[in-house]
Write an enzyme that holds these catalytic residues in place. Structure first.
Site, short mmCIF file in Angstrom:
data_model
loop_
_atom_site.label_atom_id
_atom_site.label_comp_id
_atom_site.label_asym_id
_atom_site.label_seq_id
_atom_site.Cartn_x
_atom_site.Cartn_y
_atom_site.Cartn_z
N HIS A 111 11.03 107.16 28.89
CA HIS A 111 11.08 108.37 28.07
C HIS A 111 12.34 109.19 28.34
CE1 HIS A 111 6.43 108.38 27.38
NE2 HIS A 111 7.05 107.45 26.71
N CYS A 119 25.01 112.23 23.57
CA CYS A 119 25.78 112.77 22.45
C CYS A 119 25.38 112.06 21.16
CB CYS A 119 27.28 112.57 22.72
SG CYS A 119 28.32 113.11 21.35
N1 APR Z 1 -2.86 112.58 41.39
C1 APR Z 1 -3.10 111.54 40.54
N2 APR Z 1 -3.27 111.70 39.20
C2 APR Z 1 -3.18 112.95 38.72
C3 APR Z 1 -2.90 114.08 39.54
C4 APR Z 1 -2.75 113.84 40.93
N3 APR Z 1 -2.50 114.84 41.79
N4 APR Z 1 -2.90 115.19 38.75
C5 APR Z 1 -3.12 114.77 37.50
N5 APR Z 1 -3.31 113.44 37.48
C6 APR Z 1 -3.58 112.59 36.31
C7 APR Z 1 -4.49 113.23 35.30
O1 APR Z 1 -5.86 112.93 35.62
C8 APR Z 1 -4.05 112.55 33.99
O2 APR Z 1 -4.80 111.36 33.78
O3 APR Z 1 -2.34 112.37 35.65
C9 APR Z 1 -2.60 112.20 34.25
C10 APR Z 1 -1.64 113.09 33.48
O4 APR Z 1 -1.84 112.83 32.11
P1 APR Z 1 -0.90 113.55 31.04
O5 APR Z 1 -0.83 114.99 31.34
O6 APR Z 1 -1.35 113.09 29.69
O7 APR Z 1 0.56 112.97 31.35
P2 APR Z 1 1.12 111.54 31.03
O8 APR Z 1 0.04 110.51 31.04
O9 APR Z 1 2.28 111.31 31.94
O10 APR Z 1 1.67 111.71 29.52
C11 APR Z 1 2.31 110.58 28.95
O11 APR Z 1 2.90 111.96 27.04
O12 APR Z 1 3.64 113.93 26.17
C12 APR Z 1 4.02 112.66 26.52
O13 APR Z 1 6.21 112.08 27.06
C13 APR Z 1 5.07 112.70 27.58
O14 APR Z 1 5.48 111.03 29.26
C14 APR Z 1 4.48 111.87 28.72
C15 APR Z 1 3.40 111.07 28.03
#
Ligand code: APR
Length: 237
Positions: A111, A119
């Site tokens: 990402h 650019c």
């Molecule tokens: N340890 C382990 N897991 C954790 C912790 C922690 N301390 N805190 C949160 N989590 C988990 C949550 O339970 C959740 O399942 O991390 C996950 C975060 O999920 P999202 O907030 O959806 O983030 P992510 O999965 O990285 O999103 C994917 O979505 O918006 C786009 O580009 C953005 O790269 C991102 C993509």
């Protein structure tokens, strides 16, 4: 099992305990911003100033956060597996630099990276050391107003997909850490791994949307379960 090739997909949960906000947890980034305003080409076209300030704020916070025990454990895993003739590939959805600062080397930022600009005139990708604005000039082609954050927005093609798929389809072990499994194509990686018989595991705070697709799961804070998992893998080698 002597693990030779391990592929690890990470999401914002691996950086959460470093103080980097996740997206969909309580208080997450998408509970404070509408992604259409700050993480789509359309949003950038209609209000580039808002998008630049969104990423400038997140970029300026990076020096104040440190890699946590999970990042450091994954870097140790890479060194140990490599010294036994195998390799570890981290495919991260994260745009922070904490895997690299934790010591990981083989990292694919599907990402993009918060610390860089691209650019739209000459495609040069450069470290972004100053807050970016619509006036910032490209150091390569000297065009002003053509720089944007080197971050993949919704509706855009993630980077390094060929390398990621090659790694997954030839892996011995596919592990997903700290992601909700709600954004494709990353959320589909486990299905590709499973389809070719690769062992799969989910390490997360709680079951993700595609938890049922993993052959093994462990839940808890990444700074606790990731170092424990790495120790167990290294002991088996
Ligand atoms: N340890 C382990 N897991 C954790 C912790 C922690 N301390 N805190 C949160 N989590 C988990 C949550 O339970 C959740 O399942 O991390 C996950 C975060 O999920 P999202 O907030 O959806 O983030 P992510 O999965 O990285 O999103 C994917 O979505 O918006 C786009 O580009 C953005 O790269 C991102 C993509």
């Amino acid at each position: 099992m002597v693990t030779k090739k391990i592929v690890i997909l990470t999401g914002s949960g691996v950086s959460a305990e470093s103080g980097v906000a996740t997206f969909r947890d309580q208080g997450g980034i998408w509970t404070q911003y509408d992604y259409r305003d700050v993480a789509t080409p359309e949003g950038f076209a209609s209000n580039p100033g808002l998008v630049h300030s969104f990423y400038n704020d997140r970029r300026s916070a990076l020096p104040n956060v440190e890699p946590n025990a999970a990042h450091i454990a994954l870097a140790k895993l890479e060194r140990e597996v490599e010294s036994s003739g195998g390799n570890v590939t981290i495919i991260t959805q994260n745009v922070d630099d904490l895997h690299e600062r934790g010591g990981s080397v083989n990292v694919l930022h599907m990402h993009g990276e918060l610390s860089k600009s691209i650019c739209t005139n000459c495609n040069a990708i450069r470290k972004c050391n100053v807050p970016m604005s619509i006036e910032t000039m490209c150091s390569e082609c000297s065009r002003s107003g053509s720089l944007r954050p080197y971050v993949v927005w919704f509706g855009e093609m993630p980077r390094f997909m060929d390398e990621a798929m090659d790694a997954i389809l030839s892996a011995d072990f596919f592990v997903s850490i700290g992601t909700s499994g709600s954004v494709y194509p990353a959320a589909g990686f486990v299905s590709h791994a499973h389809a070719v018989g690769v062992a799969t595991m989910e390490l997360n705070l709680e079951p993700s949307e595609n938890a049922h697709l993993f052959s093994d799961t462990q839940y808890g804070p990444a700074t606790e379960i990731v170092p424990d998992w790495v120790e167990a893998v290294v002991r088996q080698m």
